[in-house]
Design an enzyme around this catalytic site. Structure first.
Site, mmCIF file in Angstrom:
data_model
loop_
_atom_site.group_PDB
_atom_site.id
_atom_site.type_symbol
_atom_site.label_atom_id
_atom_site.label_comp_id
_atom_site.label_asym_id
_atom_site.label_seq_id
_atom_site.Cartn_x
_atom_site.Cartn_y
_atom_site.Cartn_z
ATOM 1 N N LYS A 264 0.859 -1.190 0.000
ATOM 2 C CA LYS A 264 0.000 0.000 0.000
ATOM 3 C C LYS A 264 0.892 1.236 0.000
ATOM 4 O O LYS A 264 1.792 1.366 0.821
ATOM 5 C CB LYS A 264 -0.915 0.003 1.232
ATOM 6 C CG LYS A 264 -1.764 1.287 1.362
ATOM 7 C CD LYS A 264 -2.790 1.196 2.494
ATOM 8 C CE LYS A 264 -3.467 2.547 2.732
ATOM 9 N NZ LYS A 264 -4.457 2.507 3.835
ATOM 10 N N ASP A 269 -2.651 9.911 4.257
ATOM 11 C CA ASP A 269 -4.067 9.561 4.333
ATOM 12 C C ASP A 269 -4.792 10.520 5.271
ATOM 13 O O ASP A 269 -4.794 10.340 6.483
ATOM 14 C CB ASP A 269 -4.214 8.110 4.822
ATOM 15 C CG ASP A 269 -5.680 7.687 4.900
ATOM 16 O OD1 ASP A 269 -6.548 8.414 4.372
ATOM 17 O OD2 ASP A 269 -5.954 6.615 5.486
ATOM 18 N N LYS A 276 -10.351 12.488 8.569
ATOM 19 C CA LYS A 276 -9.965 11.994 9.892
ATOM 20 C C LYS A 276 -9.867 13.165 10.864
ATOM 21 O O LYS A 276 -9.524 14.271 10.454
ATOM 22 C CB LYS A 276 -8.573 11.327 9.821
ATOM 23 C CG LYS A 276 -8.507 9.992 9.108
ATOM 24 C CD LYS A 276 -7.080 9.449 9.146
ATOM 25 C CE LYS A 276 -6.923 8.179 8.361
ATOM 26 N NZ LYS A 276 -7.649 7.033 8.949
ATOM 27 N N ASP A 287 1.329 5.688 5.918
ATOM 28 C CA ASP A 287 0.380 4.866 5.178
ATOM 29 C C ASP A 287 0.963 4.296 3.874
ATOM 30 O O ASP A 287 0.272 3.630 3.120
ATOM 31 C CB ASP A 287 -0.906 5.671 4.901
ATOM 32 C CG ASP A 287 -2.167 4.815 4.974
ATOM 33 O OD1 ASP A 287 -2.073 3.681 5.475
ATOM 34 O OD2 ASP A 287 -3.207 5.273 4.506
ATOM 35 N N ASP A 346 -12.394 7.161 3.542
ATOM 36 C CA ASP A 346 -11.212 6.819 4.343
ATOM 37 C C ASP A 346 -10.848 5.342 4.206
ATOM 38 O O ASP A 346 -9.795 4.908 4.658
ATOM 39 C CB ASP A 346 -11.466 7.176 5.814
ATOM 40 C CG ASP A 346 -10.177 7.258 6.623
ATOM 41 O OD1 ASP A 346 -9.088 7.234 6.006
ATOM 42 O OD2 ASP A 346 -10.262 7.342 7.860
ATOM 43 N N GLU A 348 -9.692 3.981 1.705
ATOM 44 C CA GLU A 348 -9.083 4.197 0.389
ATOM 45 C C GLU A 348 -8.057 3.128 0.032
ATOM 46 O O GLU A 348 -7.842 2.840 -1.139
ATOM 47 C CB GLU A 348 -8.418 5.584 0.353
ATOM 48 C CG GLU A 348 -6.982 5.665 0.906
ATOM 49 C CD GLU A 348 -6.859 5.343 2.391
ATOM 50 O OE1 GLU A 348 -7.877 5.409 3.088
ATOM 51 O OE2 GLU A 348 -5.754 5.009 2.843
ATOM 52 N N ARG A 350 -7.966 -0.130 0.332
ATOM 53 C CA ARG A 350 -8.477 -1.304 -0.376
ATOM 54 C C ARG A 350 -8.806 -0.976 -1.829
ATOM 55 O O ARG A 350 -8.783 -1.852 -2.686
ATOM 56 C CB ARG A 350 -9.705 -1.854 0.361
ATOM 57 C CG ARG A 350 -10.847 -0.865 0.472
ATOM 58 C CD ARG A 350 -11.869 -1.264 1.523
ATOM 59 N NE ARG A 350 -11.371 -1.067 2.880
ATOM 60 C CZ ARG A 350 -12.072 -1.349 3.973
ATOM 61 N NH1 ARG A 350 -13.289 -1.863 3.874
ATOM 62 N NH2 ARG A 350 -11.568 -1.120 5.163
HETATM 63 N N1 BES Z 1 -4.582 4.069 6.775
HETATM 64 C C1 BES Z 1 -5.737 3.760 7.521
HETATM 65 C C2 BES Z 1 -5.530 2.635 8.533
HETATM 66 C C3 BES Z 1 -4.551 2.899 9.652
HETATM 67 C C4 BES Z 1 -5.012 3.289 10.889
HETATM 68 C C5 BES Z 1 -3.205 2.692 9.469
HETATM 69 C C6 BES Z 1 -4.118 3.509 11.920
HETATM 70 C C7 BES Z 1 -2.302 2.898 10.506
HETATM 71 C C8 BES Z 1 -2.770 3.305 11.731
HETATM 72 C C9 BES Z 1 -6.854 3.325 6.580
HETATM 73 O O1 BES Z 1 -6.844 3.897 5.320
HETATM 74 C C10 BES Z 1 -8.124 3.731 7.216
HETATM 75 O O2 BES Z 1 -8.371 4.894 7.335
HETATM 76 N N2 BES Z 1 -8.927 2.747 7.611
HETATM 77 C C11 BES Z 1 -10.182 3.002 8.222
HETATM 78 C C12 BES Z 1 -11.182 2.070 7.608
HETATM 79 C C13 BES Z 1 -12.606 2.418 7.923
HETATM 80 C C14 BES Z 1 -12.977 3.729 7.288
HETATM 81 C C15 BES Z 1 -13.479 1.303 7.428
HETATM 82 C C16 BES Z 1 -10.055 2.750 9.708
HETATM 83 O O3 BES Z 1 -9.324 1.833 10.094
HETATM 84 O O4 BES Z 1 -10.629 3.500 10.477
HETATM 85 ZN ZN ZN Z 2 -5.046 4.547 4.646
HETATM 86 MN MN MN Z 3 -7.898 5.754 5.269
#
Ligand code: BES
Ligand code: ZN
Ligand code: MN
Length: 498
Positions: A264, A269, A276, A287, A346, A348, A350
């Protein structure tokens, strides 16, 4: 760095700092320890009593010898109970020792194995630890704030036991792994304002030149021609252009397997329109850790003469809110043709990975891996240090998990329960990009699985272990380079078997 071995008694080793792991139930019984204590006329034993050093994992005791014996300083590293000791911890013990050497300004560092079996594996882990424990991201510190590291030599001491020639091969392998890991850390630690997708692609091209890999970099026009509708939708909110990175390592002769490693590569992000909160965004330069891992792991594989054809792939972009951002409710057409309704911008990662997987599957790999800081839910499930592993092929997952254990990188498998796919049902497209809060790591895995088809595949969610805000052994604060060691363990067999 000069690495060497010495079988002389530890008290005669000429060095500035000698680090020695000590088990809590072996405090005064260990051979090396006894030798040192005797040479110091019982000083060590008395200090241990006074300082209440019990050999616990959290304890470290430093002793000045004032020229009475070879080592100028002795640092005892608590190693906890021997019964539950895992050899993989050697990396962290050596990391603690090497960091103490750096802090003391040592030129000659020695590490004693104490009661730990000395073999190719422990030597490799110890070598990695001595390099990685001293790692610091100090590029942007004032010159006088950078800790000087005058280290010239590292000696592994066996205190009497014979040294094997094969250990030097383990050292060389470890240097390759550790340096690749350190380069991955550098990329993760680099601020997102500097490490844009374009810069990341340039870094990849530099690595390709340095390690004789093929490099293919696609810009937005080429990605559009390939139909990467999900990847480009994430990218469209940003002023920075996306880059699709594809490095290839081709071994001489006929490779028995083709392997694709996807990382990734979201260089920042923000969450996009599903923005966020500030605290959640603070660390989001990490990220692109998956990309950092695969782009550097492939360099180590090339150096080690890996027998397989290996592809490192990263769809790199920012995820930003703007007037051009992709929107909630949008329906995207992926490179695979599948349509996806967006219910959270968010989620993103996937989307970028889905198109990267479709691209990789077209290469017809025998095995496909993806490494991604994908979900906070994975950290809720497994804590901040353990990676989540999901797969569509259990024997492959087992081989991968064994490599992680061997490399000392913690990973744990989560299931991909078909029943949870219900959460991704959409009324107006083939699926949605986001499920419920509960089971978030697995619904992300299930989303990716839709693009994999029949290719044997392992998904590694490293949202937790990709970075750390607590120093631990060979891992200082910041990016960790997680995954490089396990990938090398998995794909670069050792010449001699141990
Ligand atoms: N990059 C984040 C996941 C992440 C969180 C990485 C903390 C490292 C530390 C990812 O893109 C994300 O925002 N995931 C969301 C998914 C949700 C919107 C379904 C999450 O984990 O909140
Ligand atoms: Zn992310
Ligand atoms: Mn995200």
């Amino acid at each position: 760095m000069k690495f060497g071995f010495s079988s002389s008694p530890a008290d005669s080793l000429a060095c500035d700092l000698f680090a020695l792991p000590v088990f809590d139930d072996q405090l005064l019984a260990g051979d090396v320890f006894t030798h040192l204590d005797r040479a110091l006329a019982g000083l060590l034993g008395r200090l241990i009593d006074e300082e209440q050093f019990k050999g616990k994992k959290s304890q470290t005791l430093a002793v000045h010898t004032h020229g009475k014996i070879g080592p100028q300083r002795i640092v005892l590293l608590g190693a906890g109970p021997r019964a539950s000791f895992d050899i993989a911890e050697v990396r962290h013990l050596a990391g603690r020792g090497a960091r103490a050497a750096k802090n003391a300004g040592a030129r000659r560092f020695a590490f004693g194995f104490g009661g730990i079996p000395t073999d190719e594996r422990s030597v490799q882990l110890a070598t990695e630890g001595t390099i990685l424990g001293r790692y610091r991201f100090d590029r942007y510190l004032a010159e006088d704030a950078k800790k000087p590291d005058p280290l010239e030599s590292i000696t592994f001491s066996t205190d009497g036991a014979a040294c094997q020639e094969s250990w030097m091969t383990a050292v060389q392998r470890a240097e390759i792994v550790a340096n690749a890991t350190a380069r991955a850390r550098d990329l993760v630690n680099e601020p997102a304002g500097l490490l844009t997708p374009r810069r990341l692609a340039e870094e990849a091209e530099t690595l390709a030149k340095q390690f004789s890999l093929e490099a293919k970099i696609l810009g937005p026009t080429e990605c559009r021609a390939l139909g990467m509708g999900m990847f480009l939708a994430v990218a469209q909110g940003s002023d920075e252009e996306p880059r699709f990175i594809h490095l290839t390592y081709r071994p001489k002769g006929n490779p028995p397997k083709r392997i694709c490693l996807i990382g990734k590569g979201v260089t920042f992000d923000s969450g996009g329109l599903s923005l966020k909160p500030s605290a959640g965004m603070e660390d989001m330069k990490v990220d692109m850790s998956g990309a950092a891992t695969v782009l550097n792991a492939i360099t180590a594989l090339a150096q080690l003469g890996c027998p397989y054809e290996v592809h490192a792939i990263a769809a790199c972009t920012e995820n930003m809110p703007s007037g051009k951002s992709y929107k909630l409710g949008d329906v995207l057409r992926s490179m695979s043709g599948k349509t996806v309704e967006i219910n959270n911008t968010d989620a993103e990662g996937r989307l970028t990975l889905g198109d990267a997987i479709t691209y990789a599957v077209k290469l017809e790999p025998d095995e496909l891996f993806d490494f991604a800081t994908l979900t906070g839910a994975c950290m809720v499930a497994l804590g901040p240090n353990i990676a989540g592993v999901m797969a569509n092929d259990q024997p492959l997952a087992d081989r991968w998990l064994a490599a992680c254990r061997q490399a000392g990188e913690e990973a744990w498998q989560l299931p991909l329960p078909e029943r949870l796919k219900e959460q991704l049902k959409s009324e107006i497209a083939e699926m949605k990009n986001t499920g419920d809060r509960y089971g978030g790591a697995m619904t992300a895995g299930l989303f990716l699985k839709e693009f994999v088809g029949k290719t044997p595949w392992v998904h590694v969610d490293l949202a937790g272990p990709a970075h750390t805000d607590k120093e631990f052994g060979a891992i200082p604060k910041g990016g960790t380079g997680f995954g490089v060691a396990a990938i090398v363990e998995y794909l670069a067999p050792r010449a001699s078997s141990s």
